[in-house]
Design a protein around this motif. Structure first.
Motif, short mmCIF file in Angstrom:
data_model
loop_
_atom_site.label_atom_id
_atom_site.label_comp_id
_atom_site.label_asym_id
_atom_site.label_seq_id
_atom_site.Cartn_x
_atom_site.Cartn_y
_atom_site.Cartn_z
N UNK A 20 6.52 0.01 -9.56
CA UNK A 20 5.49 0.77 -10.27
C UNK A 20 4.11 0.15 -10.11
N UNK A 21 4.03 -1.16 -10.25
CA UNK A 21 2.75 -1.86 -10.10
C UNK A 21 2.25 -1.75 -8.67
N UNK A 22 3.15 -1.89 -7.70
CA UNK A 22 2.76 -1.78 -6.29
C UNK A 22 2.27 -0.37 -5.99
N UNK A 23 2.94 0.63 -6.53
CA UNK A 23 2.51 2.01 -6.31
C UNK A 23 1.15 2.27 -6.95
N UNK A 24 0.92 1.72 -8.13
CA UNK A 24 -0.38 1.90 -8.79
C UNK A 24 -1.48 1.23 -7.99
N UNK A 25 -1.21 0.02 -7.47
CA UNK A 25 -2.21 -0.67 -6.64
C UNK A 25 -2.50 0.14 -5.38
N UNK A 26 -1.45 0.63 -4.73
CA UNK A 26 -1.62 1.40 -3.50
C UNK A 26 -2.44 2.66 -3.77
N UNK A 27 -2.16 3.36 -4.86
CA UNK A 27 -2.93 4.55 -5.21
C UNK A 27 -4.39 4.20 -5.48
N UNK A 28 -4.63 3.09 -6.17
CA UNK A 28 -5.99 2.66 -6.47
C UNK A 28 -6.73 2.34 -5.17
N UNK A 29 -6.08 1.60 -4.28
CA UNK A 29 -6.69 1.20 -3.01
C UNK A 29 -7.08 2.43 -2.20
N UNK A 30 -6.14 3.36 -2.03
CA UNK A 30 -6.43 4.53 -1.20
C UNK A 30 -7.46 5.45 -1.85
N UNK A 31 -7.56 5.44 -3.18
CA UNK A 31 -8.53 6.29 -3.87
C UNK A 31 -9.89 5.66 -4.05
N UNK A 32 -9.99 4.35 -3.92
CA UNK A 32 -11.23 3.64 -4.22
C UNK A 32 -11.88 3.03 -2.98
N UNK A 33 -11.07 2.60 -2.04
CA UNK A 33 -11.55 1.85 -0.89
C UNK A 33 -11.51 2.71 0.38
N UNK A 34 -12.20 2.25 1.42
CA UNK A 34 -12.29 2.96 2.68
C UNK A 34 -11.64 2.12 3.78
N UNK A 35 -10.77 2.74 4.55
CA UNK A 35 -10.13 2.04 5.67
C UNK A 35 -11.19 1.60 6.67
N UNK A 36 -11.04 0.37 7.16
CA UNK A 36 -11.95 -0.19 8.16
C UNK A 36 -11.30 -0.04 9.53
N UNK A 37 -11.97 0.62 10.47
CA UNK A 37 -11.39 0.73 11.81
C UNK A 37 -11.16 -0.65 12.41
N UNK A 38 -10.01 -0.84 13.04
CA UNK A 38 -9.66 -2.15 13.61
C UNK A 38 -10.72 -2.65 14.58
N UNK A 39 -11.36 -1.76 15.30
CA UNK A 39 -12.38 -2.16 16.28
C UNK A 39 -13.56 -2.87 15.61
N UNK A 40 -13.81 -2.59 14.32
CA UNK A 40 -14.92 -3.23 13.62
C UNK A 40 -14.70 -4.70 13.33
N UNK A 41 -13.45 -5.14 13.27
CA UNK A 41 -13.19 -6.55 12.97
C UNK A 41 -12.38 -7.25 14.06
N UNK A 42 -12.26 -6.62 15.20
CA UNK A 42 -11.55 -7.24 16.31
C UNK A 42 -10.05 -7.12 16.22
N UNK A 43 -9.57 -6.25 15.36
CA UNK A 43 -8.13 -6.05 15.22
C UNK A 43 -7.61 -5.14 16.31
N UNK A 44 -6.32 -4.96 16.31
CA UNK A 44 -5.69 -4.06 17.27
C UNK A 44 -4.90 -3.00 16.52
#
Length: 110
Positions: free
Chosen positions: A64-88
């Motif tokens: 339940x706590x993990x699901x609440x965190x995941x919902x908060x993250x996806x509703x509040x934060x913006x995904x960073x494209x991997x190319x912006x930080x050198x990820x793959x």
């Protein structure tokens, strides 16, 4: 799922930044709560979250706590494209977690 302490260990050891694992060692701890994450963002203390879509918490009780965190993250934060930080992005849209599943870096706040 969020990145538990087991998954955060490599980042903690390889960085001079403050890194916390969410959900405790096995992902079942309800800390930090979504409300706590929100307070940290509003105070300017949290800028990025690494969140995964891997397995459920390893111990029952934390879903339940993990699901609440995941919902908060996806509703509040913006995904960073991997190319912006050198990820793959191997065969998908996110980096792979050492514990299975994909991980996405999110930018939170301004």
């Amino acid at each position: 799922m969020n990145t538990p302490a087991m998954g955060a260990a490599a980042y903690i050891m390889s960085s001079d930044e403050t890194v916390i694992g969410m959900g405790g060692f096995m992902g079942a701890d309800p800390a930090p709560s979504a409300a706590r994450l929100d307070r940290w963002v509003r105070a300017g203390e949290l800028r990025y979250v690494l969140s995964g879509s891997g397995p459920e918490p390893l111990m029952p009780g934390g879903r339940g706590a993990a699901q609440a965190r995941t919902a908060w993250i996806s509703g509040t934060c913006t995904a960073v494209p991997a190319a912006e930080y050198g990820g793959t992005t191997p065969s998908g849209t996110s980096a792979r977690s050492p514990f299975g599943g994909a991980q996405t870096l999110y930018r939170c706040g301004t």
